[in-house]
Design a protein around this motif. Sequence first.
Motif, short mmCIF file in Angstrom:
data_model
loop_
_atom_site.label_atom_id
_atom_site.label_comp_id
_atom_site.label_asym_id
_atom_site.label_seq_id
_atom_site.Cartn_x
_atom_site.Cartn_y
_atom_site.Cartn_z
N MET A 120 40.45 6.01 -11.01
CA MET A 120 41.57 6.23 -11.62
C MET A 120 42.48 5.84 -10.44
SD MET A 120 42.07 6.82 -14.75
CE MET A 120 40.64 5.73 -14.55
N ALA A 121 42.52 6.25 -9.24
CA ALA A 121 43.23 5.75 -8.05
C ALA A 121 43.52 4.44 -7.88
CB ALA A 121 42.69 6.70 -6.77
N ARG A 122 42.22 3.74 -7.80
CA ARG A 122 42.19 2.23 -7.80
C ARG A 122 42.98 1.62 -9.03
NH1 ARG A 122 36.20 2.21 -6.65
NH2 ARG A 122 36.20 2.71 -4.10
N SER A 123 42.84 2.03 -10.16
CA SER A 123 43.63 1.47 -11.04
C SER A 123 45.16 1.81 -11.31
CB SER A 123 43.12 2.22 -12.59
OG SER A 123 41.66 1.89 -12.80
N VAL A 124 45.36 2.93 -10.56
CA VAL A 124 46.89 3.24 -10.48
C VAL A 124 47.51 2.31 -9.38
CG1 VAL A 124 48.50 4.92 -9.71
CG2 VAL A 124 46.74 5.64 -11.24
N VAL A 125 47.04 1.89 -8.40
CA VAL A 125 47.30 1.21 -7.45
C VAL A 125 47.51 -0.26 -8.05
CG1 VAL A 125 46.82 -0.21 -5.29
CG2 VAL A 125 46.50 2.40 -5.49
#
Length: 169
Positions: A120-125
């Motif tokens: 999710m962190a990668r997707s948010v970035v």
Amino acid sequence: MNTSHEVRGGTALVLLTCLMFALGPIAVDLSLPGLPAIQQAIGSATEHVELTLTAVLLGMAVGQFLIGAVADAYGRKIPLILSLAVFTAASLACAMSHGLTMLALARFVQALGLGVAVVMARSVVADAFEGRAVARVYSTAVMATGVATVLAPLAGGRLLAAYGWPVLF
């Protein structure tokens, strides 16, 4: 096009991303100094505490694999919050474990939540930043991960000496 960290996110989002990326090494490496103490406290001659690390790696892989379709269907926020709640609850279960089997199961569930949070962190970035800002945020997060990898075992050793193995979780 604005290529600073201020694109739909800002510094707070960059810091949160760094924390999410570093959470994996923190969760794994913080507990490394405590493995002998855990083995002595809750292990047996036939069970080996090192298998809990296998449970963590497996849980992270499964969590990362399963989340893609869920995130596409429900967005980023709900899966991220739920994954951090699962991670937190499983961390408490790790600290309260009375046997290696329970600890390994709790570590697996902890890692499931962690795997989802990292994705999710990668997707948010990718959603919040554009162009070179994406690379800048990722490189900052990778640097934070490296620092966490070095500092977590040191912190784990200090915490272990001061408070015992359950606090490592």
